[in-house]
Write a protein that holds these residues in place. Structure first.
Motif, PDB file in Angstrom:
ATOM      1  N   ASP A   1      -9.571  -7.997  10.582  1.00 43.08           N
ATOM      2  CA  ASP A   1      -9.538  -6.579  10.209  1.00 43.08           C
ATOM      3  C   ASP A   1     -10.055  -5.661  11.316  1.00 43.08           C
TER       4      ASP A   1
ATOM      5  N   GLU B   1      -0.326  -7.428   4.102  1.00 44.14           N
ATOM      6  CA  GLU B   1      -0.210  -6.071   3.566  1.00 44.14           C
ATOM      7  C   GLU B   1       1.049  -5.389   4.084  1.00 44.14           C
TER       8      GLU B   1
ATOM      9  N   HIS C   1      -3.663   2.892   4.719  1.00 41.85           N
ATOM     10  CA  HIS C   1      -4.479   2.381   3.622  1.00 41.85           C
ATOM     11  C   HIS C   1      -4.693   0.876   3.758  1.00 41.85           C
ATOM     12  N   THR C   2      -5.770   0.397   3.164  1.00 45.84           N
ATOM     13  CA  THR C   2      -6.031  -1.032   3.089  1.00 45.84           C
ATOM     14  C   THR C   2      -6.319  -1.389   1.637  1.00 45.84           C
ATOM     15  N   CYS C   3      -6.087  -2.639   1.281  1.00 49.73           N
ATOM     16  CA  CYS C   3      -6.293  -3.075  -0.100  1.00 49.73           C
ATOM     17  C   CYS C   3      -7.592  -3.861  -0.187  1.00 49.73           C
TER      18      CYS C   3
ATOM     19  N   VAL D   1     -10.933   2.574   5.327  1.00 46.46           N
ATOM     20  CA  VAL D   1     -11.678   1.440   4.789  1.00 46.46           C
ATOM     21  C   VAL D   1     -12.188   1.820   3.400  1.00 46.46           C
TER      22      VAL D   1
ATOM     23  N   HIS E   1     -15.939  -7.490   3.865  1.00 44.41           N
ATOM     24  CA  HIS E   1     -15.845  -6.649   5.066  1.00 44.41           C
ATOM     25  C   HIS E   1     -16.175  -7.394   6.357  1.00 44.41           C
TER      26      HIS E   1
ATOM     27  N   ARG F   1      -7.458   2.859  10.328  1.00 44.04           N
ATOM     28  CA  ARG F   1      -7.161   2.642   8.913  1.00 44.04           C
ATOM     29  C   ARG F   1      -8.269   3.230   8.056  1.00 44.04           C
TER      30      ARG F   1
ATOM     31  N   ASN G   1       0.829  -1.201   0.000  1.00 42.97           N
ATOM     32  CA  ASN G   1       0.000   0.000   0.000  1.00 42.97           C
ATOM     33  C   ASN G   1       0.868   1.257   0.000  1.00 42.97           C
TER      34      ASN G   1
ATOM     35  N   THR H   1       3.796  -1.703   3.008  1.00 46.03           N
ATOM     36  CA  THR H   1       3.788  -0.395   2.341  1.00 46.03           C
ATOM     37  C   THR H   1       4.987  -0.294   1.419  1.00 46.03           C
TER      38      THR H   1
ATOM     39  N   ARG I   1      -9.197  -8.453  -0.011  1.00 43.92           N
ATOM     40  CA  ARG I   1     -10.347  -8.918   0.758  1.00 43.92           C
ATOM     41  C   ARG I   1     -11.400  -9.557  -0.146  1.00 43.92           C
TER      42      ARG I   1
ATOM     43  N   TYR J   1       0.618   3.241   5.470  1.00 42.73           N
ATOM     44  CA  TYR J   1       0.180   2.242   6.436  1.00 42.73           C
ATOM     45  C   TYR J   1      -1.327   2.324   6.683  1.00 42.73           C
TER      46      TYR J   1
END
Length: 588
Positions: A170, A36, A14-16, A179, A165, A177, A9, A38, A20, A12
């Motif tokens: 998570d 994940e 951020h989420t991908c 989402v 989700h 983070r 990412n 960075t 998921r 830090y």
């Protein structure tokens, strides 16, 4: 079979979302773990962590911001574990796939386009008959090492994808983070610089499923949810229902949407103006250019009059922050035209104005037509342009300097009063202020060194002195107020030469404590003693009537101002109060 899906990412926080989706789609048949990192993490650390997990298959989600770092990770992994099956997917490798397969010989497979079903089919073949030629949407190497690219896969029915989700792993990180969330896939528009234009049509997730997922995230502690729909408001009824749902259930969570402003219906704007809680919604609006020919060439339909109406109405409501985007370097937009675009959009007063530079993304129509407009651009990601037939590299570099100071002095909101005054009174336009200041900034070499808050004020003051700006004392007075308002607690140092000696300060503090009603009823309600003022307040003089200036913009030098800034002991922030200096002197 030990399967990991991974991505690097940008930050830090951020989420991908892609990882998921892959995990949720495959979980009934395969145990898929997510990993994940960075782009700033050392490659050796990433490789060591992945090696420790002992995977049989690793799939990497690839974008322009992480592809080069991902390639380094892949290369090292294959050297230390040659039997590892490496899969790439994502928008960066879904186009020019043959190029990527040949450039990265360590990669075994590339999943092209929408990846959930293709990735699951690939895992089945890897654990079974290994008949890869049956996997639609897949690129692979045959036994002779030749690259094979299968036909594309039909689009999924979105509701066939399980929710991405609902993973317990998570939930602990949700409050800290970002989402990412989508209610639809696809885009109705055909902008030639954007990958979204390639997919025809828009598909939607079921509304009740969407609401249930949002409520689950809110209940689980999410604080910021960014909707990744390319045009959230394209379907009015769908968007309105979600707006209503979030207004009723936000519980302090913030939601960001990408909207197309010129198609926003008046009834939607009226509803948001009346019902939206302040600060809960944010709108990102891609304006890109106000040059009609440019928009026509990139097949971008945009009515700037209607866009202006929407942005203005949203701003007037005071409920929703707006982030407007520009792209420098589009076809037939030279330096002067972009200056006009910038000024057109800045005049709308967005809370944030992002100045970006055209990137020639793989798969886009504009990259295909690059020669037509004389584009030269970076060979590797992010493919940013280096110039075209009417926008040379030298002009792009000038605009880069605008971007630099725009971020520091407008988007960061460190001195809004000062910048508004300078743009309105001392420079021909907003663009000219940022350009001239940006040139000065670079001439001094400041782009090579860091800065603290006071440095930003000192440098602006030096710039105004250098160009012999008229009425500098007015700008300095506003800068002092802006500086005080940038602190949660009473500042330990200031950037200017403080003129009030301790005795004068003490007399003003005594005056404020003894005659608070002379300042305002709001100040009197604070009930601060002289001792508390010394501890939690600062005083300074401003050489004009600040209260009148804020009321109607008039600069009256016949009445100086005593400025008092009070800082809440709990760090809740500052409040400022003014008193005409003639009144202060008469009572001291």
């Amino acid at each position: 079979m030990n399967v990991i899906v991974s991505s690097l990412n940008a930050k830090y926080i951020h989420t991908c979302l892609a990882l998921r989706y892959l995990k949720s789609f495959c979980q009934d048949e395969f145990d898929v773990a997510m990993a994940e990192y960075t782009i700033k993490d050392p490659v050796m650390n990433i490789v060591s962590d992945l090696f420790r997990r002992d995977p049989d298959v690793i799939g990497f989600s690839c974008y322009i911001w992480n592809i080069e770092e991902t390639i380094r990770v892949v290369s090292m992994l294959k050297k230390i574990k040659p039997e590892l099956q490496i899969v790439l997917g994502g928008p960066e490798v879904s186009y020019d796939t043959d190029y990527w397969m040949k450039r990265i010989p360590e990669v075994d497979f590339i999943v092209m386009g929408e990846g959930e079903e293709t990735f699951l089919h690939l895992l089945r073949e890897l654990s079974g008959a290994r008949k890869f030629h049956f996997v639609f949407g897949l690129a692979y190497r045959d036994r002779a090492g030749e690259v094979c690219i299968n036909p594309g896969r039909p689009k999924l029915a979105l509701d066939d994808i399980p929710s991405p989700h609902r993973f317990a792993e998570d939930e602990p990180a949700l409050p800290n983070r970002v989402v990412y969330f989508e209610t639809s896939r696809g885009c109705p528009f055909s902008c030639q610089f954007c990958l979204s234009s390639i997919e025809v049509g828009v598909r939607y997730f079921d509304m009740e499923r969407t609401k249930a997922d949002l409520l689950h995230l809110i209940d689980s502690g999410a604080k910021l949810i960014k909707f990744v729909d390319r045009t959230f408001n394209i379907k009015r009824d769908y968007a309105m229902e979600i707006f209503r749902f979030l207004i009723d259930n936000h519980r302090g969570c913030v939601f960001q949407f990408e909207i197309t402003a010129d198609i926003m219906r008046p009834e939607v704007l009226d509803y948001l103006a009346e019902h939206a809680p302040p600060g809960v919604f944010r709108f990102e609006i891609g304006v890109q250019s106000t040059n009609d020919l440019t928009n026509e060439l990139v097949k971008r339909r945009q009515n700037f009059v209607k866009l202006t109406r929407t942005v203005t109405k949203v701003k007037e409501s005071g409920k929703i922050d707006q982030h407007l985007d520009l792209i420098a370097g589009l076809p037939e937009e030279d330096y002067d035209s972009f200056r006009k675009t910038f000024n057109d959009v800045f005049a709308l007063g967005p809370e944030e104005l992002q100045l970006g530079f055209l990137k020639m993304l793989r798969g886009t129509g504009l990259r295909h037509d690059a020669d037509k407009y004389g584009y030269v651009y970076m060979d590797t990601s992010p493919y940013e342009i280096l110039g075209n037939s009417i926008m040379p590299f030298s002009d792009l570099m000038r605009i880069k300097r605008v971007e630099d100071v725009l971020e520091k002095y407008w988007n960061a909101h460190r001195m809004d009063r000062t910048v508004a005054y300078l743009i309105g009174r001392q420079f021909r336009s907003a663009f000219d202020f940022f350009q001239e200041f940006g040139d000065y900034w670079e001439d001094r070499g400041w782009q090579k060194i860091g800065h603290q808050l006071e440095d930003l004020f000192e440098r602006l003051n030096a710039f105004l002195a250098y160009r012999e700006t008229p009425d500098r004392d007015v700008a300095e007075g506003l800068m002092k107020l802006d500086y005080f308002m940038n602190h949660k607690y009473k500042p330990r140092k200031i950037w200017w030469d403080f003129q009030l000696d301790k005795a004068v300060q003490a007399s003003y503090m005594q005056l404020l404590a003894n005659y608070p009603d002379r300042v305002s009823s709001g100040f009197a309600e604070l009930g601060l003693s002289e001792k508390e003022l010394h501890k939690h307040a600062v005083v300074e003089t401003v050489p004009f009537d600040l209260r009148q200036y804020e009321a109607d913009g008039t600069i009256d030098r016949s009445r100086s101002t005593l400025l008092a800034v009070v800082y809440e002991p709990d760090g809740a922030g500052p409040r400022y109060f003014t008193m005409k200096l003639t009144e202060a002197v008469s009572h001291s």
